[in-house]
Design an enzyme around this catalytic site. Structure first.
Site, PDB file in Angstrom:
ATOM      1  N   ASN A   1       0.860  -1.185   0.000  1.00  0.00           N
ATOM      2  CA  ASN A   1       0.000   0.000   0.000  1.00  0.00           C
ATOM      3  C   ASN A   1       0.895   1.233   0.000  1.00  0.00           C
ATOM      4  O   ASN A   1       1.716   1.406   0.901  1.00  0.00           O
ATOM      5  CB  ASN A   1      -0.927   0.023   1.225  1.00  0.00           C
ATOM      6  CG  ASN A   1      -1.858   1.234   1.207  1.00  0.00           C
ATOM      7  OD1 ASN A   1      -1.422   2.367   1.317  1.00  0.00           O
ATOM      8  ND2 ASN A   1      -3.143   0.990   1.046  1.00  0.00           N
TER       9      ASN A   1
ATOM     10  N   SER B   1      -5.072  -0.337  -3.032  1.00  0.00           N
ATOM     11  CA  SER B   1      -5.623   1.004  -2.861  1.00  0.00           C
ATOM     12  C   SER B   1      -6.780   0.865  -1.878  1.00  0.00           C
ATOM     13  O   SER B   1      -7.710   0.094  -2.114  1.00  0.00           O
ATOM     14  CB  SER B   1      -6.105   1.530  -4.209  1.00  0.00           C
ATOM     15  OG  SER B   1      -6.517   2.869  -4.080  1.00  0.00           O
ATOM     16  N   GLU B   2      -6.730   1.604  -0.756  1.00  0.00           N
ATOM     17  CA  GLU B   2      -7.623   1.281   0.362  1.00  0.00           C
ATOM     18  C   GLU B   2      -9.099   1.566   0.095  1.00  0.00           C
ATOM     19  O   GLU B   2      -9.947   1.182   0.887  1.00  0.00           O
ATOM     20  CB  GLU B   2      -7.157   1.950   1.654  1.00  0.00           C
ATOM     21  CG  GLU B   2      -7.152   3.461   1.669  1.00  0.00           C
ATOM     22  CD  GLU B   2      -5.781   4.045   1.362  1.00  0.00           C
ATOM     23  OE1 GLU B   2      -5.000   3.378   0.649  1.00  0.00           O
ATOM     24  OE2 GLU B   2      -5.495   5.164   1.819  1.00  0.00           O
ATOM     25  N   ASN B   3      -9.412   2.226  -1.023  1.00  0.00           N
ATOM     26  CA  ASN B   3     -10.821   2.404  -1.362  1.00  0.00           C
ATOM     27  C   ASN B   3     -11.423   1.164  -2.028  1.00  0.00           C
ATOM     28  O   ASN B   3     -12.580   1.186  -2.430  1.00  0.00           O
ATOM     29  CB  ASN B   3     -11.000   3.639  -2.253  1.00  0.00           C
ATOM     30  CG  ASN B   3     -10.144   3.598  -3.492  1.00  0.00           C
ATOM     31  OD1 ASN B   3      -8.989   3.188  -3.446  1.00  0.00           O
ATOM     32  ND2 ASN B   3     -10.702   4.002  -4.603  1.00  0.00           N
TER      33      ASN B   3
ATOM     34  N   SER C   1     -11.383  -4.112   2.585  1.00  0.00           N
ATOM     35  CA  SER C   1     -10.098  -3.477   2.344  1.00  0.00           C
ATOM     36  C   SER C   1      -9.340  -3.261   3.658  1.00  0.00           C
ATOM     37  O   SER C   1      -8.145  -3.539   3.764  1.00  0.00           O
ATOM     38  CB  SER C   1     -10.307  -2.139   1.650  1.00  0.00           C
ATOM     39  OG  SER C   1      -9.074  -1.498   1.442  1.00  0.00           O
TER      40      SER C   1
END
Lengths: 218, 233
Positions: free
Chosen positions: A23, A46-48, A88
């Site tokens: 990340n 990607s944390e979304n 996530s």
């Protein structure tokens, strides 16, 4: 010479290993994606809600439903997967992401990090940074070693509100690569042409300097 | 008899019963996957004193930013509220209360709210301003704080495709907070790009079952892009 943004990104990329899920935070960390060696597979989280983030799209590929955590339009690589925000952060909090790279305002020799809030200035929020620092075992913080006015950002104790407590073990600045162990910064590498004394002068927290401190290869 | 048919045909009907001072859980990340027409309907209705939990608060003139124009939001629970001048002004003047919540904690609070779990422990935020005043407990030598679940009088969300029973599919990163938000509403309202007949979606490919959905409406979407970034061919 202090490292440029591109050189910082290159040095970050040297921490990647084949098969790593990574990340990358907004800014310099994101640039590191440009330096993934050709013979290595690294998958970007990607944390979304995307694992397997690709480069920016071509003009005709732009898709409003496909963005990264900085709300920029992106693409997916072959083998990518999509999921919700709870999933996530389950992978982040659960320690499944191999490497997290993010920026900071301050780091101290207890491994504390301050990166989201300067009291009196505008508060925008921590986004996913608190979850990332709490969840990852392997974190690299990238930052400038000192402020423009020469104030050290590597402190004995953070002065700003914390993003995470006792969670940072490695810091890469424009001058040095340092580990944090036993309440001390340990100088591991120095930027090409930067002297150990220069680093000592700009490091306010306890610093241990081994007998030999190699120059980074960037 | 409508049975499991969740489809409503007007936005007015979709948000019937929404009243002043209610709590709304909203899906979306930035402007990606936001229930943009439901937000516009809340603006049209003029509902005030709202508490809204959403990862972001829109931008000026878009998304939840629209509800700031007539000061309809009393309190915002979000992880990141940048890029919004009106928000900033109302926050600074004290008109708008803000509870900053880490992104993963916010997602889990919604998930817990929908799953009948009143609270959970997380390491996120321990030793930071987020952890202040919260119960701390140690498990296996590590400190965790107790975070409480979130649920709302209404949930508003956006999905890509649905059947009339409200079985949902999302598209790409427009999924984000939408599934959890939907589970956390007493009345969950979902707008979608396409509604198909029951039986047309493969049950294996449904991302969220219709049991969580109360009202479903088909809309057309602007899908504003916040940061259009491209590479050269």
């Amino acid at each position: 010479m202090a490292l440029t943004r591109e050189q910082l990104a290159q040095r970050v990329a040297q921490e990647f290993q084949d098969g790593y899920y990574v990340n990358l935070g907004i800014g310099i960390p994101t640039l590191a994606a440009n330096y993934i060696p050709d013979d290595m597979q690294v998958m970007l989280q990607s944390e979304n809600g995307l694992l397997g983030m690709g480069p920016f799209p071509l003009d005709e590929e732009v898709d409003a439903d496909l963005v990264n955590a900085g709300k920029q339009t992106v693409t997916m690589v072959k083998g990518a997967s999509l999921f919700c925000s709870a999933q996530s952060f389950a992978m982040i909090r659960g320690g499944h992401v191999d490497l997290t790279v993010l920026g900071a305002f301050e780091v101290d020799c207890q491994g504390n990090i301050a990166s989201y809030m300067i009291p009196g200035k505008l508060i925008k929020g921590m986004g996913g940074a608190m979850d990332l620092v709490a969840g990852a075992d392997n974190i690299i913080v990238t930052m400038t070693h000192a402020s423009k006015s020469g104030q050290s950002k590597l402190l004995s104790q953070c002065t700003l509100p914390l993003t995470g407590k006792n969670c940072i073990k490695r810091v890469l600045t424009d001058l040095a690569l340092m580990d944090i162990e036993g309440g001390k910064f340990i100088l591991r590498e120095r930027a090409p042409g930067v002297s150990v004394d220069e680093i000592i002068n700009l490091t306010s927290g306890d610093l241990r300097v081994p007998d030999y401190v190699p120059e980074m290869s960037v | 008899m409508s049975g499991f048919d969740k489809v409503v045909t007007s936005y007015e009907e979709a948000l019937d019963g929404l009243e002043d001072n209610m709590t709304i859980i909203a899906g979306g990340f930035g402007l990606c996957g936001i229930p943009e027409n439901l937000i516009k309907e809340i603006k049209r209705k003029g509902t005030k004193g709202l508490t809204i939990a959403s990862n972001n608060a829109g931008v000026d003139g878009k998304g939840l930013g629209l509800l700031l124009e007539d000061k309809q939001i009393k309190k915002m629970i979000a992880s990141y509220v940048g890029e919004n001048a009106l928000f900033e002004a109302q926050m600074m003047s004290g008109e708008l209360e803000v509870e900053l919540t880490p992104q993963g904690t916010l997602a889990e609070k919604m998930r817990a709210g929908g799953a009948g779990i009143p609270a959970f422990y997380t390491a996120t935020g321990y030793g930071t301003p987020v952890g202040e005043g919260k119960e701390v407990r140690e498990f296996n030598g590590r400190h965790y704080i107790l975070e409480e679940a979130l649920s709302g009088d209404f949930a508003i969300a956006k999905a890509w495709k649905a059947d009339r029973y409200g079985n949902l599919m999302f598209r790409k990163t427009a999924r984000n907070f939408n599934p959890m938000a939907i589970t956390a509403g007493k009345i969950s309202v979902v707008e979608v790009e396409e509604i198909v007949e029951v039986g047309q979606l493969d049950p294996d490919e449904i991302h969220l079952p219709g049991i969580y959905v109360n009202r479903l409406i088909q809309g057309t979407f602007e899908k504003t892009i916040e940061q259009r970034t491209v590479r050269k061919a």
